[in-house]
Design an enzyme around this catalytic site. Structure first.
Site, short mmCIF file in Angstrom:
data_model
loop_
_atom_site.label_atom_id
_atom_site.label_comp_id
_atom_site.label_asym_id
_atom_site.label_seq_id
_atom_site.Cartn_x
_atom_site.Cartn_y
_atom_site.Cartn_z
N LYS A 117 -55.80 -45.11 -18.73
CA LYS A 117 -54.35 -45.31 -18.70
C LYS A 117 -53.97 -46.79 -18.55
O LYS A 117 -52.89 -47.19 -18.95
CB LYS A 117 -53.73 -44.46 -17.60
CG LYS A 117 -53.77 -42.98 -17.97
CD LYS A 117 -53.02 -42.09 -17.01
CE LYS A 117 -52.98 -40.66 -17.54
NZ LYS A 117 -54.30 -40.00 -17.45
C1 LIG Z 1 -54.68 -38.89 -18.21
C2 LIG Z 1 -56.12 -38.59 -18.34
C3 LIG Z 1 -56.61 -37.71 -19.34
C4 LIG Z 1 -55.69 -36.96 -20.30
O1 LIG Z 1 -55.05 -37.79 -21.20
P1 LIG Z 1 -53.80 -37.27 -22.07
O2 LIG Z 1 -53.26 -38.46 -22.73
O3 LIG Z 1 -52.84 -36.68 -21.05
O4 LIG Z 1 -54.29 -36.22 -23.00
C5 LIG Z 1 -57.98 -37.55 -19.46
N1 LIG Z 1 -58.83 -38.17 -18.61
C6 LIG Z 1 -58.41 -39.00 -17.63
C7 LIG Z 1 -59.40 -39.65 -16.74
C8 LIG Z 1 -57.04 -39.25 -17.46
O5 LIG Z 1 -56.61 -40.08 -16.48
#
Ligand SMILES: *Cc1c(COP(=O)(O)O)cnc(C)c1O
Length: 475
Positions: A117
């Site tokens: 993120k």
């Molecule tokens: C947010 C997140 C996901 C999922 O990602 P999306 O964009 O919501 O599909 C997967 N793995 C981790 C570690 C995350 O923080």
């Protein structure tokens, strides 16, 4: 470039109009009116830009096709400030790690909070500061988090001019490492609020505050959730960067497997593919909360009740509905906003599901859009973490393990790239369960649990949260 809503509202808007917004006024999500096309010659040029000038230059190339209301020199500077080796740990920013022949992990988790993120949120921090500065405006970001999103937002917004963050989290329910990551921030513009309740209570408070439209306007309340178009756009870049690292020239294809929750990350892959990036398959990997796997297998999209949403050992994928999924359905249905409104605004609200199993466009979805899917369980996760550790000496996190497990079931004649969405230290308990010892901790996180904590504990009470925003919100 103009942006429109997936539910049909076609009021012309530019990038900066939607940058600070969440949903469109008609309840839809924003998408560009078209996907800029990258042909073979252009792809070769982008490969050279990436090789010669690096990730930030590639980011500028991709972003500038979607953003024409920020002067090019400014946008380039923002990309260069964001994607530095200092912030993301390596000069490559998103290096590939080869596991087997034609089987790679793309490292997206070496940013400040050790989850992918950061790739988008760090850019958002710079874009927000820039745009608020241009407008002479302030923003109070209000959010609820159970882990990754909240800390990525705080590390992206800390110290940014004109921005304050009010982040609610369930008191005592995050892992000690996650609490330490967030609560050790001492920046004056970051406000951690631990709510005496569960994550849903935090989310309910955010909704209640946002539904008070007068308060929201007066206090300049905004969000940074995963439906934000700028976040999605930032993620498109690393699909190109992964492709260039795994291939050598024209005609080559790759597949990606993406550990998925809200369908944000893989939706960026869909955008890259729609632009012309030669992606064979986009494989959606879910955990036990398999809303998305069910759709791609059956054509039925059935959201889960909170009580039917399981707490798993890949918690950032524990979703009841996939908030970005509407974007893909909009494209699948030939960009028919009225049809999307009927599915998401009427059928989902009335009956909790919609069914495209008999729709010819669903039947050709795998062919036309490259989507495939699979699911992984706690037992799969443990076995995969153990297997990768034994065979390759690499420790992967629980979400990435879901990706590796599902990717293994979808390999073809082209390279497969699994997106590494977090580092294992964030989920140490399950790693220990799998390997018998905890994962390695990056040196800069040594002892963070012992740092002074900056957090206010409040009861699950909307008025007390509002009072805190009024007090520290700078108005
Ligand atoms: C947010 C997140 C996901 C999922 O990602 P999306 O964009 O919501 O599909 C997967 N793995 C981790 C570690 C995350 O923080």
């Amino acid at each position: 470039m103009r942006y429109l809503s997936t539910r049909g509202d076609a009021t012309p808007r530019q990038f900066c109009d939607i940058l600070l917004e969440g949903l469109a006024p008609d309840g839809g999500l924003y998408l560009p009116e078209r996907y800029p096309q990258v042909d073979a010659a252009e792809l070769a040029r982008l490969r050279a830009v990436h090789a010669n000038e690096g990730y930030a230059a590639l980011a500028f190339e991709i972003l500038s096709r979607y953003i024409d209301d920020i002067p090019a020199a400014d946008l380039r500077a923002i990309c260069e400030q964001t994607y530095t080796a200092e912030v993301f740990g390596t000069r490559e920013i998103v290096p590939l790690k080869q596991l087997d022949d034609g089987f790679y992990l793309e490292a997206l988790s070496n940013g400040p909070t050790l989850a992918f993120k950061d790739m988008a949120m760090q850019l958002l921090g710079h874009l927000f500061e820039y745009e608020l500065g241009r407008r002479g405006q302030q923003l109070n970001i209000l959010g609820a988090t159970s882990g990754d999103t909240g800390s990525a937002a705080e590390y992206a917004m800390r110290g940014k001019k004109g921005i304050r963050v009010f982040m609610l989290s369930p008191h005592g329910r995050m892992s000690p490492f996650q609490q330490a990551q967030m609560f050790s921030l001492q920046d004056a513009n970051i406000h951690n609020i631990a709510i005496e309740g569960v994550f849903d209570d935090c989310q309910d408070i955010v909704k209640a505050v946002s539904n008070d439209l007068a308060f929201k306007a007066r206090q300049h309340i905004g969000t940074v959730n995963s439906i934000n178009w700028a976040r999605l756009l930032a993620q498109v870049v690393y699909y190109f960067a992964g492709y260039f690292q795994a291939t050598s020239g024209a005609g080559d294809k790759v597949s990606f497997t993406v550990p998925s929750g809200n369908f944000g990350n893989i939706c960026a892959g869909h955008v890259a593919r729609m632009m012309g990036l030669p992606i064979k398959h986009l494989v959606v990997a879910t955990n036990e909360n398999d809303v998305l796997d069910e759709f791609f297998r059956t054509g039925v999209y059935r959201v889960r009740a909170a009580a039917d949403t399981l707490e798993t050992s890949s918690p950032s994928m524990d979703i009841s509905k996939a908030s970005n999924f509407e974007r893909f359905i909009f494209d699948l249905l030939g960009r028919d906003g009225a049809a999307v409104r009927e599915l998401f605004g009427v059928q989902l609200a009335r009956q909790g599901f919609f069914d495209l199993s008999e729709d010819a466009r669903f039947k050709e979805a795998a062919q036309r859009y490259g989507f495939q899917s699979g699911r992984s369980t706690h037992a799969d996760r443990l076995a995969t973490i153990r297997g990768v550790h034994e065979r390759h000496g690499v420790t992967i996190d629980t979400h990435t393990a879901d990706g590796v497990k599902v990717a293994g079931e979808h390999r073809t004649d082209v390279p497969m790239i699994v997106l590494e969405t977090a580092l294992p230290i964030k989920f140490a308990e399950t790693i220990t369960e799998a390997l018998g010892h905890p994962p390695e901790r990056p040196a800069r996180f040594n002892g963070i649990e012992g740092l002074p904590k900056r957090v206010t504990v409040l009861p699950a009470d909307v008025e007390q949260v509002k009072a805190m925003i009024v007090r520290f919100g700078g108005n």
